[in-house]
Write a protein that holds these residues in place. Structure first.
Motif, short mmCIF file in Angstrom:
data_model
loop_
_atom_site.label_atom_id
_atom_site.label_comp_id
_atom_site.label_asym_id
_atom_site.label_seq_id
_atom_site.Cartn_x
_atom_site.Cartn_y
_atom_site.Cartn_z
N ALA A 1 -36.07 66.72 -28.26
CA ALA A 1 -35.13 67.16 -27.42
C ALA A 1 -34.98 68.94 -27.72
N MET A 2 -34.85 69.00 -28.81
CA MET A 2 -34.58 70.54 -29.24
C MET A 2 -35.96 71.52 -29.18
N LYS A 3 -36.94 71.00 -29.18
CA LYS A 3 -38.13 71.40 -28.64
C LYS A 3 -38.16 71.94 -27.33
N ILE A 4 -38.06 70.89 -26.45
CA ILE A 4 -37.86 71.08 -24.86
C ILE A 4 -36.88 72.02 -24.39
N ALA A 5 -35.68 71.74 -25.18
CA ALA A 5 -34.76 72.86 -24.44
C ALA A 5 -34.81 74.48 -24.94
N LEU A 6 -35.32 74.42 -25.98
CA LEU A 6 -35.46 75.75 -26.59
C LEU A 6 -36.89 76.53 -26.08
N SER A 7 -37.76 75.49 -25.90
CA SER A 7 -38.93 76.11 -25.03
C SER A 7 -38.71 76.30 -23.68
N LYS A 8 -37.90 75.66 -22.91
CA LYS A 8 -37.76 75.79 -21.58
C LYS A 8 -36.22 75.76 -21.30
N PRO A 9 -35.56 76.82 -21.60
CA PRO A 9 -34.21 76.99 -21.32
C PRO A 9 -33.77 77.38 -20.01
N GLU A 10 -34.86 77.66 -19.13
CA GLU A 10 -34.46 77.80 -17.70
C GLU A 10 -34.41 76.63 -17.10
N SER A 11 -34.76 75.60 -17.59
CA SER A 11 -34.79 74.18 -17.05
C SER A 11 -33.86 73.03 -17.45
N TYR A 12 -33.29 73.31 -18.73
CA TYR A 12 -32.44 72.42 -19.47
C TYR A 12 -31.13 73.22 -20.01
N ALA A 13 -30.00 72.64 -19.41
CA ALA A 13 -28.69 73.21 -20.01
C ALA A 13 -28.17 72.85 -21.10
N ALA A 14 -28.66 71.65 -21.90
CA ALA A 14 -28.03 71.25 -23.05
C ALA A 14 -29.01 70.35 -23.69
N ALA A 15 -29.26 70.23 -25.05
CA ALA A 15 -29.85 69.54 -25.86
C ALA A 15 -29.00 68.83 -27.08
N ALA A 16 -29.36 67.58 -27.38
CA ALA A 16 -28.99 67.10 -28.35
C ALA A 16 -29.75 66.26 -29.45
N SER A 17 -29.70 66.47 -30.81
CA SER A 17 -30.37 65.80 -31.63
C SER A 17 -29.59 64.84 -32.58
N LEU A 18 -30.10 63.41 -32.63
CA LEU A 18 -29.26 62.53 -33.55
C LEU A 18 -30.43 62.14 -34.62
N SER A 19 -29.91 62.62 -35.94
CA SER A 19 -31.00 62.63 -36.98
C SER A 19 -32.39 62.79 -36.88
N GLY A 20 -32.35 63.96 -36.36
CA GLY A 20 -33.60 64.67 -35.94
C GLY A 20 -34.64 65.05 -37.06
N ALA A 21 -35.96 64.73 -36.77
CA ALA A 21 -36.93 65.29 -37.79
C ALA A 21 -36.98 66.95 -37.32
N LEU A 22 -36.18 67.85 -37.67
CA LEU A 22 -36.08 69.03 -37.20
C LEU A 22 -36.71 70.12 -37.91
N ASP A 23 -37.48 69.86 -39.19
CA ASP A 23 -38.27 70.84 -39.91
C ASP A 23 -39.62 70.35 -40.19
#
Length: 258
Positions: free
Chosen positions: A131-153
Motif C-alpha cells: 500500500a505504501m509503495k503504490i501510493a508513494l510511487s503513484k501519488p497522482e493516482s491515489y489520495a491516501a494509503a494505510a499500513s497495518l503492521s506493515g513490513a515497511l523496511d
C-alpha cells in the motif's frame, strides 16, 4: 452491499486470477446493517492481503463488508500471491498488475471512480508494504494509503541483516540483490515523493507494540516524520494477528477522506 468474486485474465501476469469486490448497495428494509447511500461512480479502497493469504482473507477474518457499508465505499481485494506487490526480479510484474491493471479492469467491470481523490489503498503486513509503495510511487493516482503492521523496511532485512536461508532466497527472487535506494525501498520512496511536484498522498500507519515488525514500523515512522507529508501514526498493545487488524481497519475507514 453486494459481494462478488471476480475471475478474470491478467495481461500483465499472463494468467487467470481473482479478486473479491464489495460494492455499495442502498437498502431500505435490510435489518442490522448501517448503509450509506453512494451515488454515481464509487469511491474505492484497494485492500491488500499479507504474505500467507489471498484475496478472500479480509472477508474471512474481518467484518470489512459491514464496515464498508457504513461509508458507502467500494472495496477491491486482489490476489497478489507472495509477490510483495513488486515487479519481481525473477517472476511477474505484480506492482504493475496491482497498481495499474487491477484498477483499470475493475473500473471496466464495475462503476468505480477513476478520480484520484476517490482512490485509496491499504493493507496488512506484506500488504502494508504494498500500500505504501503504490501510493508513494503513484501519488497522482491515489489520495491516501494505510499500513497495518506493515513490513515497511525490506532494505534493512535484505541489505543489512542475515535472513534465514529459505526466506533470503525467496526475497532475492522478488527483490533482486539490492533494495536500498531503489523503487523497492520505502524510505527512499518517501524522499522521492516529497521532492516531486504535484499531489501527495495522505499516509496512515499503525502497529502493535508486541508485533515482530514493530521495529520496522518505528524506522518507517521516523523517516516519515522527517518529511512534510501528511502522516498519521498510532500504536498500542497488539500482535501480528487478526483481532488487531479487524479493529484497526475500522480506524482506517474513519480516517480516509470520504
Amino acid at each position: 452491499m453486494a459481494l462478488m468474486q471476480c475471475h478474470f485474465y491478467s495481461e500483465v501476469l499472463g494468467m487467470n486470477t481473482t479478486m473479491h469486490v464489495i460494492l455499495p448497495q442502498q437498502t431500505a428494509t435490510q435489518i442490522g446493517v448501517d448503509t450509506k447511500q453512494s451515488k454515481g461512480l464509487h469511491q474505492t479502497l484497494y485492500l491488500l492481503h499479507g504474505l500467507s493469504d489471498d484475496d478472500s482473507i479480509w472477508l474471512r477474518r474481518t467484518a470489512i463488508e459491514r464496515y464498508a457499508s457504513a461509508y458507502g465505499i467500494a472495496v477491491v481485494m486482489p490476489n497478489a500471491h507472495r509477490s510483495f506487490y513488486t515487479d519481481m526480479a525473477e517472476g511477474s510484474a505484480y506492482f504493475k498488475y496491482i497498481s495499474e491493471e487491477v484498477p483499470t479492469l475493475a473500473r471496466s467491470f464495475f462503476p468505480l471512480s477513476a478520480a484520484r481523490e476517490d482512490n485509496f489503498v491499504a493493507g496488512l503486513s506484506m500488504g502494508g508494504y504494498g500500500a505504501m509503495k503504490i501510493a508513494l510511487s503513484k501519488p497522482e493516482s491515489y489520495a491516501a494509503a494505510a499500513s497495518l503492521s506493515g513490513a515497511l523496511d525490506m532494505a534493512n532485512h535484505l541489505d543489512r541483516m542475515n535472513e534465514p536461508a529459505q526466506a533470503n532466497t525467496e526475497f532475492r527472487r522478488i527483490f533482486g540483490d539490492h533494495v536500498t535506494d531503489t523503487e523497492n525501498d520505502l524510505m527512499w520512496l518517501l524522499k522521492q515523493c516529497e521532492q516531486k511536484d504535484g499531489p501527495k498522498p495522505k499516509l496512515f500507519q499503525c502497529c502493535g507494540t508486541e508485533d515482530f515488525l514493530y521495529e520496522d514500523n518505528l524506522r518507517f515512522r521516523s523517516a516519515a516524520e522527517q518529511t512534510r507529508l501528511d502522516f498519521t501514526y498510532i500504536e498500542g498493545p497488539g500482535e501480528h494477528e487478526w483481532g488487531y487488524w479487524d479493529a484497526r481497519i475500522q480506524d482506517v475507514l474513519k480516517w480516509l477522506p470520504l
